[in-house]
Design an enzyme around this catalytic site. Sequence first.
Site, PDB file in Angstrom:
ATOM      1  N   HIS A  53       0.864  -1.183   0.000  1.00  0.00           N
ATOM      2  CA  HIS A  53       0.000   0.000   0.000  1.00  0.00           C
ATOM      3  C   HIS A  53       0.901   1.234   0.000  1.00  0.00           C
ATOM      4  CE1 HIS A  53      -3.562  -2.188   2.200  1.00  0.00           C
ATOM      5  NE2 HIS A  53      -3.008  -2.941   1.256  1.00  0.00           N
ATOM      6  N   GLU A  55       0.638   4.107   1.509  1.00  0.00           N
ATOM      7  CA  GLU A  55       0.825   4.702   2.839  1.00  0.00           C
ATOM      8  C   GLU A  55       1.852   3.901   3.645  1.00  0.00           C
ATOM      9  OE1 GLU A  55      -3.585   4.998   1.658  1.00  0.00           O
ATOM     10  OE2 GLU A  55      -2.060   3.421   1.698  1.00  0.00           O
ATOM     11  N   CYS A  83      -5.834   2.279   5.832  1.00  0.00           N
ATOM     12  CA  CYS A  83      -6.369   1.081   6.477  1.00  0.00           C
ATOM     13  C   CYS A  83      -5.674   0.894   7.834  1.00  0.00           C
ATOM     14  CB  CYS A  83      -6.159  -0.136   5.579  1.00  0.00           C
ATOM     15  SG  CYS A  83      -4.441  -0.700   5.491  1.00  0.00           S
ATOM     16  N   CYS A  86      -1.854   0.366   7.558  1.00  0.00           N
ATOM     17  CA  CYS A  86      -1.140   1.587   7.190  1.00  0.00           C
ATOM     18  C   CYS A  86      -1.180   2.618   8.309  1.00  0.00           C
ATOM     19  CB  CYS A  86      -1.719   2.164   5.905  1.00  0.00           C
ATOM     20  SG  CYS A  86      -1.442   1.100   4.475  1.00  0.00           S
TER      21      CYS A  86
END
Length: 150
Positions: A53, A55, A83, A86
Amino acid sequence: MTTAESFVRRAIDLARSAVEHGNTPFGSLLVVDDTVIRTAENTTLTDDDIAAHPEFKLAQWAARELEPHERASCTMYTSTEPCPMCASAIVYAGLERVVYSVPVDSLAAVRDENVIEIPCTEVVDRADGSTTVEGPILEDEGLAVHEDYF
């Protein structure tokens, strides 16, 4: 347009770029003193890596490459609310602020599966973190990228 809107719009552009590169629509950037120091887009599909991801990648990079006082002045602008994975990485890295476009509940309404509906602020609060979380900003623009993809 505010500075925050400008940076969120760039994160949304990174989400579009992720789709063009064969991934799901998520993009983020790290900013210090109104200067972009690093960008990332989602690469979970092309890297075959569930943790790729944007992030998470930026939080990892910041933890490795920046001193604690530098991380404490970073703002992460992101196309979608981070999420729980993250958000935890952001707290552990000690980033000052997160600004997002699409909130997790709006993402869940568009994408029926694989959304853990725990707000970023809840993760930060439970971790007793100091990261400030702001959003949504330009939600309709960010959501359009998800609606086109999902």
